[in-house]
Design a protein around this motif. Structure first.
Motif, mmCIF file in Angstrom:
data_model
loop_
_atom_site.group_PDB
_atom_site.id
_atom_site.type_symbol
_atom_site.label_atom_id
_atom_site.label_comp_id
_atom_site.label_asym_id
_atom_site.label_seq_id
_atom_site.Cartn_x
_atom_site.Cartn_y
_atom_site.Cartn_z
ATOM 1 N N ALA A 58 22.163 24.878 -13.291
ATOM 2 C CA ALA A 58 22.150 23.451 -12.962
ATOM 3 C C ALA A 58 23.423 22.789 -13.489
ATOM 4 O O ALA A 58 23.808 22.984 -14.639
ATOM 5 C CB ALA A 58 20.923 22.793 -13.575
ATOM 6 N N LEU A 59 24.066 22.046 -12.631
ATOM 7 C CA LEU A 59 25.302 21.370 -13.013
ATOM 8 C C LEU A 59 24.999 19.935 -13.404
ATOM 9 O O LEU A 59 24.140 19.283 -12.821
ATOM 10 C CB LEU A 59 26.292 21.387 -11.848
ATOM 11 N N GLU A 60 25.718 19.447 -14.386
ATOM 12 C CA GLU A 60 25.582 18.053 -14.759
ATOM 13 C C GLU A 60 26.965 17.471 -14.931
ATOM 14 O O GLU A 60 27.943 18.183 -15.138
ATOM 15 C CB GLU A 60 24.751 17.882 -16.027
ATOM 16 N N ASN A 61 27.041 16.162 -14.847
ATOM 17 C CA ASN A 61 28.309 15.478 -14.968
ATOM 18 C C ASN A 61 28.850 15.658 -16.382
ATOM 19 O O ASN A 61 28.198 15.296 -17.356
ATOM 20 C CB ASN A 61 28.123 13.991 -14.643
ATOM 21 N N VAL A 62 30.042 16.230 -16.493
ATOM 22 C CA VAL A 62 30.629 16.467 -17.807
ATOM 23 C C VAL A 62 31.824 15.550 -18.055
ATOM 24 O O VAL A 62 32.578 15.759 -18.999
ATOM 25 C CB VAL A 62 31.069 17.940 -17.955
#
Length: 99
Positions: A58-62
């Motif tokens: 899962a990608l999240e805003n970094v």
């Protein structure tokens, strides 16, 4: 077993405008068959209760928050420039005179 045939590989070569000799057609037929077979295996496992994903993790805003910091003045920016005119860098034209 996939339906990749030497004739199909030759046709794909024509569409891609790639000239293929008989050895390349034979090698690519085998390689493409393996790829298509593996995709078919994945399709068998993919069931309606398994959500589709584009990435295994899962990608999240970094990104950090966008905060305006200290900036340079025009004079500071241009102080080491070899040549400047009207508060801009002046460079030699590299394109033709048609510009």
């Amino acid at each position: 077993m996939s339906e990749i045939t030497p004739d199909l590989v030759r046709h794909l070569g024509v569409l891609a405008r790639i000239e293929l000799d008989d050895h390349e057609v034979e090698r690519l037929t085998g390689q493409l068959s393996v790829i298509v077979d593996n995709i078919a295996k994945v399709s068998e496992v993919a069931t309606p209760d398994v959500p589709a994903t584009s990435h295994p993790i899962a990608l999240e805003n970094v990104f950090r928050p966008d905060v305006v910091g200290e900036t340079l003045t025009v004079a500071q920016v241009l102080q080491n420039a070899p040549d400047a005119t009207d508060d801009r860098f002046k460079v030699t034209a590299i394109l033709g005179e048609e510009q």
